[in-house]
Design an enzyme around this catalytic site. Structure first.
Site, short mmCIF file in Angstrom:
data_model
loop_
_atom_site.label_atom_id
_atom_site.label_comp_id
_atom_site.label_asym_id
_atom_site.label_seq_id
_atom_site.Cartn_x
_atom_site.Cartn_y
_atom_site.Cartn_z
N PHE A 1 0.87 -1.18 0.00
CA PHE A 1 0.00 0.00 0.00
C PHE A 1 0.90 1.23 0.00
O PHE A 1 1.81 1.33 0.84
CB PHE A 1 -0.84 -0.05 1.28
CG PHE A 1 -1.80 1.08 1.50
CD1 PHE A 1 -2.98 1.17 0.78
CD2 PHE A 1 -1.55 2.03 2.48
CE1 PHE A 1 -3.88 2.21 1.01
CE2 PHE A 1 -2.45 3.06 2.73
CZ PHE A 1 -3.62 3.15 1.99
N THR B 1 5.47 -0.71 3.34
CA THR B 1 5.76 -1.99 4.01
C THR B 1 5.94 -3.11 2.99
O THR B 1 5.20 -3.16 2.00
CB THR B 1 4.60 -2.32 4.98
OG1 THR B 1 4.55 -1.30 5.98
CG2 THR B 1 4.79 -3.67 5.65
N ARG C 1 -6.32 -0.37 10.31
CA ARG C 1 -6.05 -0.03 11.72
C ARG C 1 -6.47 -1.15 12.67
O ARG C 1 -5.88 -1.31 13.74
CB ARG C 1 -6.73 1.31 12.05
CG ARG C 1 -6.01 2.47 11.39
CD ARG C 1 -6.75 3.78 11.38
NE ARG C 1 -5.95 4.76 10.61
CZ ARG C 1 -6.40 5.91 10.15
NH1 ARG C 1 -7.65 6.29 10.38
NH2 ARG C 1 -5.61 6.72 9.47
N ARG D 1 12.94 -15.04 38.81
CA ARG D 1 14.01 -14.16 39.30
C ARG D 1 13.86 -13.91 40.80
O ARG D 1 12.78 -13.52 41.27
CB ARG D 1 13.90 -12.83 38.54
CG ARG D 1 14.77 -11.71 39.07
CD ARG D 1 16.17 -11.83 38.60
NE ARG D 1 16.94 -10.62 38.88
CZ ARG D 1 18.25 -10.57 38.82
NH1 ARG D 1 18.95 -11.65 38.54
NH2 ARG D 1 18.88 -9.45 39.06
N GLU E 1 0.01 3.83 9.90
CA GLU E 1 -1.44 3.76 9.61
C GLU E 1 -2.20 4.79 10.44
O GLU E 1 -3.31 4.56 10.91
CB GLU E 1 -1.98 2.34 9.75
CG GLU E 1 -1.33 1.43 8.71
CD GLU E 1 -2.10 0.20 8.31
OE1 GLU E 1 -3.31 0.12 8.60
OE2 GLU E 1 -1.49 -0.69 7.69
N THR F 1 -0.92 8.22 13.13
CA THR F 1 -0.35 8.36 14.48
C THR F 1 -1.46 8.36 15.53
O THR F 1 -2.64 8.53 15.21
CB THR F 1 0.40 9.70 14.58
OG1 THR F 1 -0.55 10.75 14.35
CG2 THR F 1 1.54 9.80 13.59
N SER F 2 -1.06 8.26 16.80
CA SER F 2 -2.07 8.32 17.87
C SER F 2 -2.79 9.67 17.85
O SER F 2 -3.98 9.75 18.18
CB SER F 2 -1.40 8.10 19.24
OG SER F 2 -0.91 6.78 19.30
N1 COS Z 1 -13.99 6.66 5.23
C1 COS Z 1 -14.53 7.17 4.10
N2 COS Z 1 -14.29 8.42 3.68
C2 COS Z 1 -13.48 9.20 4.43
C3 COS Z 1 -12.87 8.73 5.60
C4 COS Z 1 -13.17 7.40 6.00
N3 COS Z 1 -12.63 6.87 7.11
N4 COS Z 1 -12.12 9.70 6.12
C5 COS Z 1 -12.23 10.77 5.30
N5 COS Z 1 -13.06 10.45 4.28
C6 COS Z 1 -13.49 11.31 3.18
C7 COS Z 1 -14.24 12.53 3.70
O1 COS Z 1 -15.61 12.23 3.90
C8 COS Z 1 -14.02 13.51 2.57
O2 COS Z 1 -14.91 13.18 1.51
P1 COS Z 1 -15.68 14.31 0.66
O3 COS Z 1 -14.69 14.81 -0.33
O4 COS Z 1 -16.81 13.59 0.05
O5 COS Z 1 -16.11 15.37 1.65
C9 COS Z 1 -12.62 13.19 2.09
O6 COS Z 1 -12.35 11.84 2.51
C10 COS Z 1 -11.58 14.09 2.70
O7 COS Z 1 -11.66 13.92 4.10
P2 COS Z 1 -11.15 15.00 5.16
O8 COS Z 1 -11.62 16.36 4.75
O9 COS Z 1 -11.49 14.49 6.50
O10 COS Z 1 -9.58 14.93 4.89
P3 COS Z 1 -8.38 15.56 5.69
O11 COS Z 1 -7.37 15.99 4.70
O12 COS Z 1 -8.88 16.52 6.72
O13 COS Z 1 -7.70 14.26 6.40
C11 COS Z 1 -7.28 12.64 8.09
C12 COS Z 1 -8.30 13.48 7.32
C13 COS Z 1 -6.36 13.47 8.95
C14 COS Z 1 -8.14 11.75 8.97
C15 COS Z 1 -6.45 11.76 7.10
O14 COS Z 1 -5.57 12.58 6.33
C16 COS Z 1 -5.65 10.69 7.77
O15 COS Z 1 -6.18 9.64 8.14
N6 COS Z 1 -4.32 10.91 7.91
C17 COS Z 1 -3.43 9.86 8.35
C18 COS Z 1 -2.97 9.10 7.16
C19 COS Z 1 -2.43 7.77 7.53
O16 COS Z 1 -3.01 7.02 8.29
N7 COS Z 1 -1.29 7.47 6.93
C20 COS Z 1 -0.66 6.23 7.15
C21 COS Z 1 -0.49 5.53 5.85
S1 COS Z 1 0.09 3.91 6.04
S2 COS Z 1 1.94 4.12 6.55
#
Ligand code: COS
Length: 386
Positions: A126, A161, A249, A274, A369, A371-372
């Site tokens: 991914f 990964t 997650r 121990r 995936e 952060t906290s």
């Molecule tokens: N399921 C379905 N849709 C989702 C969703 C989810 N869990 N989370 C967000 N969306 C959708 C939103 O509904 C929005 O859709 P619309 O365009 O229809 O409004 C769109 O995605 C954008 O969402 P949002 O505005 O919430 O995006 P942000 O840029 O604010 O980001 C976070 C949200 C911070 C939650 C996201 O960027 C995130 O999870 N970041 C961490 C990334 C991560 O885990 N990386 C690790 C990768 S593996 S090493």
């Protein structure tokens, strides 16, 4: 004692036993060496494939086992108790690329990629993050430009990964144009294979933990991707990634619980062996209190994870649950491994005992995936969204 919320079914007990025996026989004897050498053992992929463990939640129609999420997570915890590096390979493959192909792939894509992945003949990866786009995943910059019946991709993906051994990468790239940026809606998903011209693994990370799992950067230089490698609909790639991370997650939570359970068992066994001040250290309240807190947190994290898994299988909205399960499990893993080292004292700080590896492996579960801090944002947002 059974830790499940409801008694395990016969099938779940059977899968758990298979995972435990496999981990003991095929992984445990080598884990320490693989960690020391940063070695990813390639023979594990076909072996796990033979057991069906690379297609756990894929329907039988596509050569998978067709198991529910809870059964998958129970098996994953067993593997993680022995080797968290092997567990993350399983978690990513089972939760992210295979689920994305199952949900949004065409029948052709399922035939060509999903089926061999479910059989363990192809390993899935991914690719969402980039060097400049981690928590703010929607700010990714890898650009895809349409050129006839191809897309041309340029950019760098980070923290991938299993990257040196991956056969199929589900990669997110921008398909909006620089003059018309559409934020999260300007991102699409592509099915990338290493044979595409312009594909390169550009860097392997030298990590604190999960050393037997190769984490890489990928570089795409004018990489020509046939248009039938687009997954689903243009502009939906970010939504696909977010929905998939809701699944991913849960896998990371199971991995964290496996690490914590292993540290708890190691610490309890050590405390029963121990002696200091003329008695076993398990007889001191200072140690009993630590072990009690560790056991309580592991049981709580597992209960929340299993509840979240069953909610997912009932088709309930589970963004908040999966974030909660990952948050609690990863912080539990860090707490429990830290306490375990404290119980071992100096012996916990050296590589002679396995709690040192568990501590190093636990840390990343609070980071990847999401952060906290990101999990807390997701949980808090969900409080207001429904
Ligand atoms: N399921 C379905 N849709 C989702 C969703 C989810 N869990 N989370 C967000 N969306 C959708 C939103 O509904 C929005 O859709 P619309 O365009 O229809 O409004 C769109 O995605 C954008 O969402 P949002 O505005 O919430 O995006 P942000 O840029 O604010 O980001 C976070 C949200 C911070 C939650 C996201 O960027 C995130 O999870 N970041 C961490 C990334 C991560 O885990 N990386 C690790 C990768 S593996 S090493």
């Amino acid at each position: 004692m059974s830790w499940a919320l409801t008694p395990l079914t016969e099938e779940q007990r059977e899968i758990q036993k298979t995972a435990r025996e496999f981990a003991q026989q095929e992984i445990a004897p080598y884990s320490e060496q693989w960690d020391r050498d940063s070695h990813f053992e390639p023979s594990l992929v076909p072996k796990l494939g033979e057991l069906g463990f690379l297609g756990m939640m894929i329907p039988e129609k596509y050569d998978g086992l067709g198991l529910d999420t809870l059964t998958y997570l129970i098996a994953l915890e067993e593997i993680a108790r022995v080797d968290a590096s092997v567990a993350v390979m399983l978690s990513v493959h089972n939760s992210l690329p295979t689920q994305m192909l199952l949900k949004w792939g065409s029948e052709d894509q399922k035939e060509r990629f999903l089926k061999p992945m479910a059989r363990g003949e192809m390993l899935g990866c991914f690719a969402l993050s980039e060097p400049e786009a981690g928590s703010d995943a929607a700010s990714l910059r890898t650009q895809a430009v349409r050129d006839g019946d191809h897309w041309v991709l340029n950019g760098t993906k980070a923290w991938v990964t299993s990257g040196t051994k991956g056969d199929v990468f589900l990669a997110m790239a921008r398909t909006d144009s620089p003059s018309d940026r559409r934020g999260a809606r300007g991102i699409s998903t592509f099915i990338i294979t290493p044979d595409l011209p312009g594909f390169a693994v550009s860097k392997k990370e030298d990590k604190m933990g999960l050393r037997a799992s190769p984490t890489v950067q990928l570089h795409f230089a004018d990489m020509r991707v046939p248009s039938n490698r687009l997954l689903g609909t243009v502009g939906c790639g970010f939504i696909y990634a977010m929905q998939s991370l809701d699944n991913g997650r849960l896998g990371i939570a199971a991995q964290a619980i496996g690490i914590a359970e292993a540290a708890l068992r190691q610490a309890a066994a050590y405390a029963a062996d121990r002696k200091q001040f003329g008695k076993l250290i398990k007889e001191f309240q200072a140690i009993q209190f630590k072990l009690a807190d560790m056991a309580t947190r592991v049981a709580s994290a597992r209960a929340l994870l299993h509840m979240s898994a069953t909610a997912k299988d009932r088709g309930e909205h589970m963004t908040q649950f999966s974030a909660m399960a990952k948050l609690l499990a990863s912080e539990t893993a860090m707490f429990v491994t830290t306490q375990a080292i404290q119980i071992f004292g100096g012996y916990g700080y050296v590589k002679e005992y396995p709690v040192e590896r568990l501590f190093r492996d636990a840390k990343v579960t609070e980071i990847y995936e999401g952060t906290s801090e990101i999990q807390r944002i997701v949980i808090a947002r969900e409080l207001y969204s429904r």
